[in-house]
Scaffold this active site. Structure first.
Site, short mmCIF file in Angstrom:
data_model
loop_
_atom_site.label_atom_id
_atom_site.label_comp_id
_atom_site.label_asym_id
_atom_site.label_seq_id
_atom_site.Cartn_x
_atom_site.Cartn_y
_atom_site.Cartn_z
N ASP A 94 4.70 6.76 17.14
CA ASP A 94 3.79 6.28 16.11
C ASP A 94 3.82 4.75 16.11
O ASP A 94 4.82 4.15 15.76
CB ASP A 94 4.24 6.83 14.74
N MET A 114 0.86 -1.19 0.00
CA MET A 114 0.00 0.00 0.00
C MET A 114 0.89 1.23 0.00
O MET A 114 1.95 1.22 0.63
CB MET A 114 -0.84 0.10 1.30
N GLY A 151 5.99 6.86 11.02
CA GLY A 151 5.94 6.07 9.80
C GLY A 151 6.05 4.58 10.07
O GLY A 151 6.28 4.15 11.20
N ASP A 194 3.58 -5.17 12.30
CA ASP A 194 4.26 -5.71 11.12
C ASP A 194 5.75 -5.89 11.40
O ASP A 194 6.36 -6.86 10.95
CB ASP A 194 4.08 -4.78 9.92
N SER A 232 10.67 0.40 16.45
CA SER A 232 9.88 1.01 15.37
C SER A 232 8.88 2.06 15.87
O SER A 232 8.55 2.99 15.13
CB SER A 232 9.14 -0.07 14.57
O1 RIB Z 1 -0.03 -2.32 9.59
C1 RIB Z 1 0.21 -1.04 9.10
C2 RIB Z 1 -0.19 -0.94 7.67
O2 RIB Z 1 -1.58 -1.11 7.59
C3 RIB Z 1 0.09 0.39 7.02
O3 RIB Z 1 1.34 0.45 6.40
C4 RIB Z 1 -1.06 0.54 6.04
O4 RIB Z 1 -0.64 0.42 4.72
C5 RIB Z 1 -2.06 -0.54 6.41
O5 RIB Z 1 -2.07 -1.53 5.49
NA NA Z 2 6.78 3.77 13.64
#
Ligand code: RIB
Ligand code: NA
Length: 311
Positions: free
Chosen positions: A250, A12, A293, A256, A288
């Site tokens: 953030d 994305m 970001g 992830d 992170s």
């Molecule tokens: O998990 C975070 C992600 O969720 C973001 O980068 C955004 O693209 C959404 O898919």
């Molecule tokens: Na971050």
């Protein structure tokens, strides 16, 4: 094996606004910062694994547009194998509209676009990667049937699987549990999937047990600042892994970073106890959240203490 970690999942373009708080319905508020970043849960997880120093490949679909071209370059810049990154002229590259408030909390709308066009044909083409990797990772920002098929293909080839049911859907195909070596979700996903409240370590244990009974090898329920719980099939003991204390700027993409790091440890340190992998993945994800970001804040191996990489 040719690869350490293969991710079949989403890309994305993140359109991020920083604002004092999240807007209410029908409201317009002033924000104080805007930027465009590379995101999508699948790609984020792949990039975090790559930055920790393993051989990765991404299986995904972007649009034949400016964002898609840029994304492919981003994979290359991060050393991710891009042979199975396809471009479609039938849909645009996926986009995520993200608002982050001053407390580091976020709200996200995703338009999956080309991600939804990743299907059986592309998986078949990517079989050499899916069947020759140590670990395969899937999420739910592409068609669930595609994710499930990829996990089944991996399983048929004795590849270890991590499934991250994010964003969660209430009617998740029960086969997902049976093909997950590690089923890893956050508190809100666990709530949706079990129908029970998951606010404490205690409740996370109970939800985790429910998920485990559905057939996964192991379950990890992440709890943000409360760390995570780890449950292993056939082992009655419940394990709580506390998180390091951090001041969050953030938290977008922290989950992830965690999954990407977990995949790294499963590939590179397969004999490490799962709770130790989770402990270290928590430390990586903890780095992170200190910066704004998603991928922009994910650490590289060189940024982290050596002990994160020892047996
Ligand atoms: O998990 C975070 C992600 O969720 C973001 O980068 C955004 O693209 C959404 O898919
Ligand atoms: Na971050």
């Amino acid at each position: 094996k040719v690869f350490d970690v293969v991710v079949v999942g989403s890309c994305m373009t993140d359109l991020v606004s920083k604002a004092p708080r999240l807007p209410k319905a029908g409201e317009t508020i002033h924000g104080h910062k805007f930027f465009i970043g590379f995101g999508g849960k699948g790609a984020n997880q792949c990039i975090q694994a790559a930055r920790l120093g393993v051989k990765t490949a991404m299986v995904c679909k972007v649009g034949k547009d400016f964002f898609g071209d840029n994304y492919i370059q981003n994979f290359k810049d991060n050393g991710v194998h891009t042979e199975f990154v396809k471009q479609s002229s039938d849909a645009v590259t996926g986009a995520a509209s993200i608002t982050v408030d001053d407390a580091g909390e976020n709200a996200i709308v995703i338009v999956a676009g080309a991600n939804m066009l990743l299907g059986a044909e592309e998986l078949q083409e990517a079989l050499p990667a899916i069947s020759h990797t140590k670990v395969l990772v899937c999420q739910l920002e592409i068609s669930p049937q595609t994710s499930l098929q990829a996990m089944c293909m991996a399983r048929d080839n004795k590849v270890k699987t991590i499934f991250n049911p994010a964003p969660a859907i209430p009617d998740l195909d029960p086969d997902f549990y049976r093909v997950s070596d590690v089923f890893c979700c956050n508190e809100s996903e666990a709530e949706l999937l079990t129908g029970t409240s998951v606010a404490s370590v205690e409740e996370a244990h109970r939800a985790g047990q429910k998920l485990l009974k559905r057939g996964c090898g192991s379950v990890i329920v992440t709890l943000g600042p409360q760390g995570c719980v780890v449950l292993k099939g056939g082992e009655p003991t419940l394990k709580h892994v506390p998180a390091p204390e951090v001041t969050a700027v953030d938290t977008t993409g922290a989950g992830d970073s965690f999954i990407g790091a977990l995949a790294f440890y499963m590939a590179n340190h397969p004999h490490m106890p799962l709770e130790e992998m989770a402990r270290r993945a928590n430390l990586v994800a903890g780095v992170s959240v200190r910066e704004i970001g998603t991928q922009t804040s994910f650490p590289y191996r060189r940024d982290l203490p050596n002990e994160y990489f020892q047996e």
